[in-house]
Design a protein around this motif. Sequence first.
Motif, PDB file in Angstrom:
ATOM      1  N   LEU A 190     -18.624  49.611 -13.318  1.00 53.49           N
ATOM      2  CA  LEU A 190     -18.087  50.621 -12.411  1.00 53.49           C
ATOM      3  C   LEU A 190     -16.620  50.295 -12.160  1.00 53.49           C
ATOM      4  CD1 LEU A 190     -19.038  52.971 -10.537  1.00 53.49           C
ATOM      5  CD2 LEU A 190     -19.436  51.220  -8.780  1.00 53.49           C
ATOM      6  N   LEU A 191     -15.756  51.290 -12.343  1.00 59.14           N
ATOM      7  CA  LEU A 191     -14.319  51.097 -12.134  1.00 59.14           C
ATOM      8  C   LEU A 191     -13.881  51.685 -10.810  1.00 59.14           C
ATOM      9  CD1 LEU A 191     -12.798  52.318 -15.532  1.00 59.14           C
ATOM     10  CD2 LEU A 191     -13.454  49.979 -14.898  1.00 59.14           C
ATOM     11  N   ALA A 192     -12.894  51.036 -10.175  1.00 57.77           N
ATOM     12  CA  ALA A 192     -12.165  51.645  -9.057  1.00 57.77           C
ATOM     13  C   ALA A 192     -10.793  52.009  -9.610  1.00 57.77           C
ATOM     14  CB  ALA A 192     -12.028  50.658  -7.909  1.00 57.77           C
ATOM     15  N   ARG A 193     -10.433  53.272  -9.466  1.00 58.03           N
ATOM     16  CA  ARG A 193      -9.206  53.760 -10.073  1.00 58.03           C
ATOM     17  C   ARG A 193      -8.396  54.542  -9.033  1.00 58.03           C
ATOM     18  NH1 ARG A 193      -7.829  54.862 -15.417  1.00 58.03           N
ATOM     19  NH2 ARG A 193      -9.821  54.789 -16.460  1.00 58.03           N
ATOM     20  N   ARG A 194      -7.100  54.414  -9.114  1.00 48.58           N
ATOM     21  CA  ARG A 194      -6.244  55.193  -8.208  1.00 48.58           C
ATOM     22  C   ARG A 194      -6.395  56.678  -8.503  1.00 48.58           C
ATOM     23  NH1 ARG A 194      -1.981  52.524  -5.542  1.00 48.58           N
ATOM     24  NH2 ARG A 194      -1.496  50.453  -6.377  1.00 48.58           N
ATOM     25  N   GLY A 195      -6.312  57.475  -7.449  1.00 47.28           N
ATOM     26  CA  GLY A 195      -6.360  58.931  -7.621  1.00 47.28           C
ATOM     27  C   GLY A 195      -7.652  59.514  -7.102  1.00 47.28           C
ATOM     28  N   ILE A 196      -7.665  60.833  -7.007  1.00 47.30           N
ATOM     29  CA  ILE A 196      -8.821  61.529  -6.437  1.00 47.30           C
ATOM     30  C   ILE A 196      -9.940  61.657  -7.465  1.00 47.30           C
ATOM     31  CG2 ILE A 196      -9.595  63.752  -5.470  1.00 47.30           C
ATOM     32  CD1 ILE A 196      -6.780  64.064  -4.330  1.00 47.30           C
ATOM     33  N   SER A 197      -9.580  61.817  -8.745  1.00 48.69           N
ATOM     34  CA  SER A 197     -10.613  62.001  -9.768  1.00 48.69           C
ATOM     35  C   SER A 197     -10.117  61.461 -11.103  1.00 48.69           C
ATOM     36  CB  SER A 197     -10.964  63.481  -9.911  1.00 48.69           C
ATOM     37  OG  SER A 197      -9.875  64.139 -10.533  1.00 48.69           O
TER      38      SER A 197
END
Length: 161
Positions: A50-57
């Motif tokens: 599972l990744l956490a990524r900047r941005g809304i989507s």
Amino acid sequence: MHRLAGTIHLEAMTSDDLDEVLALETRAFPDPWTRAQFEAELTNPHAEILLARRGISTQDGGAIVGYLAYWHILDEIQILDVAVDPDMRRQGIARMLLAHVLTTSATQDCVTWSLEVRASNDAARRLYEGAGFRVVNTRPGYYAHGKEDALIMVRGTVPGT
Ligand SMILES: CC(C)(COP(=O)(O)OP(=O)(O)OC[C@H]1O[C@@H](n2cnc3c(N)ncnc32)[C@H](O)[C@@H]1OP(=O)(O)O)[C@@H](O)C(=O)NCCC(=O)NCCS
């Protein structure tokens, strides 16, 4: 209480993310996973990263700021690897990743969550303790790098009890 800097969303890792995840892994660990290890988990039907990524989507294409890899086998989850970008720590990103896995797996009848952590890794131990994990055993000299003990931490039902 710490707030996330900007918007972060969670999504499943794909092979397109390998280079970025490997760069973060190398910054986070003295004994990082190799490309082959990530590739093996990306094709393992029991594994999820599972990744956490900047941005809304996903469409925003923001930078990866953290990830959590785990196996889900029957009613057990084993946490394998968790890391957050050193410039983005203490903002709740690891807690967000962990909470997502714990919450979604609980709705899938998971009863045991386990992991191994270096005995000296206070940050990770506190993260896990805050999520309800407790130390149940020690593996002496488990980590070759630094010849350090591993603590086995479990949340929920301890296997074999
Ligand atoms: C461990 C790690 C994943 C934590 O990521 P993070 O996003 O900074 O953690 P969070 O901001 O979600 O912190 C959640 C809680 O964990 C604990 N914690 C996290 N970092 C801590 C630190 N440096 N010192 C003490 N407690 C810490 C705190 O209880 C924190 O809650 P608080 O900020 O409200 O006090 C990160 O430090 C990391 O990537 N370390 C290197 C890789 C690693 O050791 N991974 C774990 C392998 S088992």
